[in-house]
Structures are given as C-alpha cells and as structure tokens.
Design a protein around this motif. Sequence first.
Motif, PDB file in Angstrom:
ATOM      1  N   ILE A   1       0.831  -1.411   0.040  1.00  0.00           N
ATOM      2  CA  ILE A   1       0.483   0.093   0.291  1.00  0.00           C
ATOM      3  C   ILE A   1       0.935   1.125  -0.083  1.00  0.00           C
ATOM      4  CG2 ILE A   1      -1.772   1.834   1.375  1.00  0.00           C
ATOM      5  CD1 ILE A   1      -2.709  -1.597  -0.532  1.00  0.00           C
ATOM      6  N   TYR A   2       1.661   1.472   0.630  1.00  0.00           N
ATOM      7  CA  TYR A   2       3.405   2.232   0.740  1.00  0.00           C
ATOM      8  C   TYR A   2       3.268   2.502  -0.677  1.00  0.00           C
ATOM      9  CZ  TYR A   2       7.044   4.926   1.588  1.00  0.00           C
ATOM     10  OH  TYR A   2       8.361   5.855   0.959  1.00  0.00           O
ATOM     11  N   CYS A   3       3.258   1.951  -1.755  1.00  0.00           N
ATOM     12  CA  CYS A   3       3.709   1.665  -2.964  1.00  0.00           C
ATOM     13  C   CYS A   3       2.984   2.326  -3.414  1.00  0.00           C
ATOM     14  CB  CYS A   3       4.161   0.600  -3.682  1.00  0.00           C
ATOM     15  SG  CYS A   3       6.319   0.048  -3.204  1.00  0.00           S
ATOM     16  N   TYR A   4       2.291   1.567  -3.149  1.00  0.00           N
ATOM     17  CA  TYR A   4       0.647   2.644  -4.378  1.00  0.00           C
ATOM     18  C   TYR A   4       0.336   3.789  -3.686  1.00  0.00           C
ATOM     19  CZ  TYR A   4      -1.400  -2.063  -5.721  1.00  0.00           C
ATOM     20  OH  TYR A   4      -0.983  -3.421  -6.871  1.00  0.00           O
ATOM     21  N   ASP A   5       0.537   3.891  -2.390  1.00  0.00           N
ATOM     22  CA  ASP A   5       0.559   5.387  -1.902  1.00  0.00           C
ATOM     23  C   ASP A   5       1.662   6.802  -2.595  1.00  0.00           C
ATOM     24  OD1 ASP A   5      -1.948   5.675  -0.747  1.00  0.00           O
ATOM     25  OD2 ASP A   5      -0.356   5.444   1.310  1.00  0.00           O
ATOM     26  N   PHE A   6       2.837   5.848  -2.444  1.00  0.00           N
ATOM     27  CA  PHE A   6       3.968   6.714  -2.837  1.00  0.00           C
ATOM     28  C   PHE A   6       3.553   7.427  -4.628  1.00  0.00           C
ATOM     29  CE2 PHE A   6       8.184   7.915  -4.319  1.00  0.00           C
ATOM     30  CZ  PHE A   6       8.658   8.732  -3.943  1.00  0.00           C
ATOM     31  N   LEU A   7       3.027   6.539  -5.451  1.00  0.00           N
ATOM     32  CA  LEU A   7       2.632   6.482  -6.866  1.00  0.00           C
ATOM     33  C   LEU A   7       1.695   6.957  -7.417  1.00  0.00           C
ATOM     34  CD1 LEU A   7       3.707   2.812  -8.012  1.00  0.00           C
ATOM     35  CD2 LEU A   7       5.167   4.825  -8.549  1.00  0.00           C
ATOM     36  N   ASP A   8       1.164   7.223  -6.039  1.00  0.00           N
ATOM     37  CA  ASP A   8      -0.507   8.262  -5.902  1.00  0.00           C
ATOM     38  C   ASP A   8      -1.692   7.516  -7.353  1.00  0.00           C
ATOM     39  OD1 ASP A   8      -0.015  10.529  -5.262  1.00  0.00           O
ATOM     40  OD2 ASP A   8       0.799  11.526  -6.161  1.00  0.00           O
ATOM     41  N   GLU A   9      -1.566   6.411  -6.825  1.00  0.00           N
ATOM     42  CA  GLU A   9      -1.946   5.052  -7.653  1.00  0.00           C
ATOM     43  C   GLU A   9      -3.509   4.635  -6.890  1.00  0.00           C
ATOM     44  OE1 GLU A   9      -0.174   2.139  -9.202  1.00  0.00           O
ATOM     45  OE2 GLU A   9       1.407   3.379 -10.767  1.00  0.00           O
ATOM     46  N   ASN A  10      -4.267   5.711  -6.245  1.00  0.00           N
ATOM     47  CA  ASN A  10      -4.961   5.502  -4.995  1.00  0.00           C
ATOM     48  C   ASN A  10      -6.169   4.172  -6.156  1.00  0.00           C
ATOM     49  OD1 ASN A  10      -4.678   8.176  -5.005  1.00  0.00           O
ATOM     50  ND2 ASN A  10      -4.158   6.968  -3.355  1.00  0.00           N
ATOM     51  N   GLU A  11      -6.866   4.030  -7.174  1.00  0.00           N
ATOM     52  CA  GLU A  11      -7.546   3.511  -7.883  1.00  0.00           C
ATOM     53  C   GLU A  11      -7.432   1.648  -8.190  1.00  0.00           C
ATOM     54  OE1 GLU A  11     -10.644   4.538  -7.841  1.00  0.00           O
ATOM     55  OE2 GLU A  11     -10.470   6.314  -8.430  1.00  0.00           O
ATOM     56  N   ASP A  12      -5.532   1.708  -8.359  1.00  0.00           N
ATOM     57  CA  ASP A  12      -5.566   0.491  -8.498  1.00  0.00           C
ATOM     58  C   ASP A  12      -5.436   0.211  -6.438  1.00  0.00           C
ATOM     59  OD1 ASP A  12      -5.005   1.038 -10.794  1.00  0.00           O
ATOM     60  OD2 ASP A  12      -3.100   1.669 -11.162  1.00  0.00           O
ATOM     61  N   ALA A  13      -4.761   0.834  -5.686  1.00  0.00           N
ATOM     62  CA  ALA A  13      -4.454   0.393  -4.611  1.00  0.00           C
ATOM     63  C   ALA A  13      -6.270  -0.436  -4.346  1.00  0.00           C
ATOM     64  CB  ALA A  13      -3.835   1.286  -3.563  1.00  0.00           C
ATOM     65  N   ILE A  14      -7.563   0.370  -4.230  1.00  0.00           N
ATOM     66  CA  ILE A  14      -8.555   0.348  -3.619  1.00  0.00           C
ATOM     67  C   ILE A  14      -8.904  -1.117  -4.521  1.00  0.00           C
ATOM     68  CG2 ILE A  14     -11.055   0.510  -4.225  1.00  0.00           C
ATOM     69  CD1 ILE A  14      -9.990   3.363  -4.136  1.00  0.00           C
ATOM     70  N   THR A  15      -8.375  -1.471  -5.632  1.00  0.00           N
ATOM     71  CA  THR A  15      -8.945  -2.977  -6.534  1.00  0.00           C
ATOM     72  C   THR A  15      -7.801  -3.380  -5.966  1.00  0.00           C
ATOM     73  OG1 THR A  15      -9.596  -1.413  -8.259  1.00  0.00           O
ATOM     74  CG2 THR A  15      -9.152  -4.045  -9.215  1.00  0.00           C
ATOM     75  N   PHE A  16      -6.799  -3.273  -5.221  1.00  0.00           N
ATOM     76  CA  PHE A  16      -5.961  -4.565  -4.858  1.00  0.00           C
ATOM     77  C   PHE A  16      -6.652  -5.488  -3.776  1.00  0.00           C
ATOM     78  CE2 PHE A  16      -2.988  -5.369  -1.681  1.00  0.00           C
ATOM     79  CZ  PHE A  16      -2.232  -6.405  -2.224  1.00  0.00           C
ATOM     80  N   LEU A  17      -6.824  -3.950  -2.793  1.00  0.00           N
ATOM     81  CA  LEU A  17      -7.454  -4.599  -1.499  1.00  0.00           C
ATOM     82  C   LEU A  17      -8.669  -5.371  -1.529  1.00  0.00           C
ATOM     83  CD1 LEU A  17      -6.637  -0.864  -0.144  1.00  0.00           C
ATOM     84  CD2 LEU A  17      -5.639  -3.361   0.940  1.00  0.00           C
ATOM     85  N   ASN A  18      -9.312  -4.542  -2.260  1.00  0.00           N
ATOM     86  CA  ASN A  18     -10.526  -5.468  -2.485  1.00  0.00           C
ATOM     87  C   ASN A  18     -10.419  -7.496  -2.803  1.00  0.00           C
ATOM     88  OD1 ASN A  18     -12.530  -3.786  -1.908  1.00  0.00           O
ATOM     89  ND2 ASN A  18     -12.473  -2.574  -4.250  1.00  0.00           N
ATOM     90  N   THR A  19      -9.567  -7.443  -3.603  1.00  0.00           N
ATOM     91  CA  THR A  19      -9.107  -8.402  -4.589  1.00  0.00           C
ATOM     92  C   THR A  19      -8.642  -9.357  -3.503  1.00  0.00           C
ATOM     93  OG1 THR A  19      -8.610  -7.653  -6.548  1.00  0.00           O
ATOM     94  CG2 THR A  19      -7.779  -9.831  -6.080  1.00  0.00           C
ATOM     95  N   TYR A  20      -7.907  -8.003  -2.777  1.00  0.00           N
ATOM     96  CA  TYR A  20      -7.200  -9.363  -1.486  1.00  0.00           C
ATOM     97  C   TYR A  20      -8.638  -9.591   0.004  1.00  0.00           C
ATOM     98  CZ  TYR A  20      -4.635 -10.389   3.153  1.00  0.00           C
ATOM     99  OH  TYR A  20      -4.113 -10.008   3.976  1.00  0.00           O
ATOM    100  N   LEU A  21      -9.138  -8.507  -0.615  1.00  0.00           N
ATOM    101  CA  LEU A  21     -10.453  -9.253   0.663  1.00  0.00           C
ATOM    102  C   LEU A  21     -11.405 -10.384   0.066  1.00  0.00           C
ATOM    103  CD1 LEU A  21     -11.105  -5.104   2.381  1.00  0.00           C
ATOM    104  CD2 LEU A  21     -10.455  -7.382   3.414  1.00  0.00           C
ATOM    105  N   ASP A  22     -10.940 -10.286  -1.068  1.00  0.00           N
ATOM    106  CA  ASP A  22     -12.052 -11.435  -1.309  1.00  0.00           C
ATOM    107  C   ASP A  22     -11.413 -12.816  -0.542  1.00  0.00           C
ATOM    108  OD1 ASP A  22     -13.734  -9.955  -2.322  1.00  0.00           O
ATOM    109  OD2 ASP A  22     -12.711 -10.094  -4.391  1.00  0.00           O
ATOM    110  N   LYS A  23      -9.563 -12.932  -0.910  1.00  0.00           N
ATOM    111  CA  LYS A  23      -9.516 -13.901  -0.293  1.00  0.00           C
ATOM    112  C   LYS A  23      -9.744 -14.196   1.378  1.00  0.00           C
ATOM    113  CE  LYS A  23      -6.572 -13.364  -4.229  1.00  0.00           C
ATOM    114  NZ  LYS A  23      -5.402 -13.569  -4.555  1.00  0.00           N
TER     115      LYS A  23
END
Length: 467
Positions: free
Chosen positions: A177-199
Amino acid sequence: MEFGLPQDNNNISLNRFESMLKTNNVLFFDSGEFENIIHHYLETGKIALAKKAVKLGLEQHPSSINLKLFQTELYVLENKFDEADKLLDELHILEPSNEEIYIQKANVLSKQDEHEKAVQTLLIALDLSQGDEGTSDLYALIGMEYLFLDQFHNARTYFKKCLELDLEDYSALYNIIYCYDFLDENEDAITFLNTYLDKNPYCEVAWHQLGRQYFTIKDYDKALAAFDFAIISDDSFVGAYLEKGKVLEKKKLYHEAIDNYKITLALDEPTSFALLRIGYCYEKLGNDDLAVQYFYKTVHEDPLLDKGWIAITKFYNKKQNYLKALFYINKAINIDGENVVYWKLYAQINQRLNFLEEAERGYKKTLDLGNYELQTWLSRADILIALGEYEASIINLIQAAEFYPETAELEFRLAGLNFTLNQNSKGHYHLKNALLLNHEYEFVLEELFPNVMHRPSVVEMIANAKK
C-alpha cells in the motif's frame, strides 16, 4: 538462520551463559546453543553480550559457519565492512551454495548504499533457496532494496510474492500500500485491496487500508463503510475508530465523530490526536468550554505536540483574549524554542497587543528559523518603522528583496524609509522601481510615511506613473 530450540532450553542456555560470565569458569555449549544465545542478544539489542557470545562460541567451535555469519553481522553493526567482506569471501569458498552467505553479503552492500548490487546478490540467494521456508524473507529483503532505489513497481512485485506465500503477512501488505500511495495510484490500491479482501474477508488491516484509500479520493461514504467493516472484524481496533472519526468530521457529523474518538480513549491510553480532534469537534459545535477543556488535555497528554498549543492559542486568539493566547504561546515556546509556528504566533499576538519590541523579536526569530514568507519580512519591517528603527528596517527589506526581487510592497517601503532618512537619490530610485512594478501599492506610502507623500517630487512621480 533458523532458531528452533524450545523456549525452556533457550532460557536454560541463557542462564548458564550469563552465570558463566559472572565467574571465571568456562562452560561448554554446543554450537546450536551459542546461535540461539547470540540471536537473543541481537534481537534485544544487547550487542556487547552478543560479541562475547560470538567470541566464546568461535573459541569452542572454530569451524562453525553459522557462528562466523553472526560475526559478519556484528562487523556490519560496527560499520566494519571490509572485515565483513573478507570473512564472507572466506565462507563462500567453504560453502559456495550457502544462501545465508549471500544474504549477509547483500546486507553489507545495502549498508554501503550499493542497493542494485544487493538486489543481484539476493536474487542469487533466492535461486539457492527455492522451496525453503526462508523464501518469503528473501522476497521481503528484495522488496526493501527496491524501496531504497525508489523502484516502487519492482518493490511492490516482491511484496506481493510475500503475500502469495502468507496471506497474513501484514508487513508486506503495508509495504504494498505504501508503494501504491507513493505512486498516487489510489484506484489501483482500491482494486488490489478489494481482491485481497475476497480471499481474506475478515482482515481488519486491509479494511482499514481500504478506508484510507477511499478517504484520499474523498469518497467518504465508502471510506465509512470500510472502517465499519474493520471495526466488525476487530472491535478493539483503535486505528479504525480514529479514521472513522476523521471521515465523520469531513461529513460534518461532529457528535458521531466525538463518539468514535472517545471509544479510542476507552480502548487504549489516551492519544493526543484523539483529544485534539475532540476539541476541534466541540469547537465546531460551538461548545467552547468543552473545546478548550480538550485542548488542555491534549497538551497535558503530550506537551511536545505543537498542534495542541497552537489550538489553544488560536482558540483564545479568535476570542480576542490576546493575553491568554500570549500566556499559552509563551508556555509552548518554553517547551520548544525552535518551533517556527510558535514564534510566528508569538509575534502576531504581541503585535495585536501593541507590544512592538516583543513582536519584532518574534518576527526576527521566525526569520532566523527559516520562515521566509513575504508577510513575515513586511511585518517586521513595519514594526521597526513604528519603533523608529529605520536603518534596521532597510536592512530587513534588502534581505527580503533577495528572496522576493521586484516586489512593489518592498520597494515602496524602501522608498519611504530612504526619503525619511533624507537619502533622496535612493528614495527616488526605489520609488521609480515601485511605480513601475505596481503603482496601486502607493497606499503603503500613505499609511506608513504620510509626510513623504506631500513631497513635490514624490507627488510628481506618482502623478506621472498614473498617466
């Protein structure tokens, strides 16, 4: 290196070792015991004891590779990189396929900011360790080296490999998430976290991070929902209540925000952040008594938190109770005399109270601490003018002009000051500059130097500038 002796055995070994150090008797330990003893001391930061254990261990087991690897760790801690390198080269000849040697070599390289070489070395260790339990640790080490190199995409790739091996590796999750934040890729971070929460649907850490991402993109309703799920997953998760309170503040639901902040006070030791936010919420609700009560609690809890002192000072400032505001900003300065915001407030409050010498001292200290805002220079110049310190005001303005060249507000003041000191050629020079830059700031002369405005040459120059 793996350490797997039962805890009871570890304690017995440690007690025997420490008893031995208090006497002249030398006891025998097997190499595994020494490894666990050294590991314990390194983990607990007892470096001197670790060094003694390594020394005695190598005296009893001079051919132990693992004990020599601990020796390299100690060399690195002491910045003895040449000694560490030399020993690692010797060990590599003995055991060229020992991955731990490459890990230590990478550690030496990393400490010397050779992060690219450290990555390449760790990749060799990774090839040697495929299928080992330590593979996840290697992925994490490679990810950290990429972070040092600001290669956030590569770092993220390796931290994701850690999660693939262990879904509950929250250190890797935070780093991703730190990497996503640094790259300002908030939407991608949201997609990643939602996928992770599915598991891993009951992972409070992931829900918390998801809420933070929604907060960043100002989707407060979804942020609120995410923090609620974090709380459902762990109803003692202080961070989720704090973040939920921040969202409720944004939605102007101050009573609900206060409720959430107060839950954190009940769950854990009071935090200055929660106390301060409660104070702000009460201030927004117009409940001044409770607001200032919580501001007091904030500075009592954490006297070094500048936001607490600033909140109290600004509270009384707004109430135009300048003497009380001055009292609290003085207390803050006594605690931290190098805080530039404190000195700026100190200067402004003294200026409102017409304590000009103290106000000037405050603005000077603000400048000394590196606050070079134009208004700070101008305020100090105007106070020096009011005190009749014309030469000092000129020096102040000339210094300001180095940061703000071709600024009409500075030039009009320099013109007025030079005319006042009967340095007429300099006065005409600065007035000409000022009028060319922006003649609308002539009110500066009217307010600060009314006598100068009546000079025939000044009247003529201003009239010509308006044609």
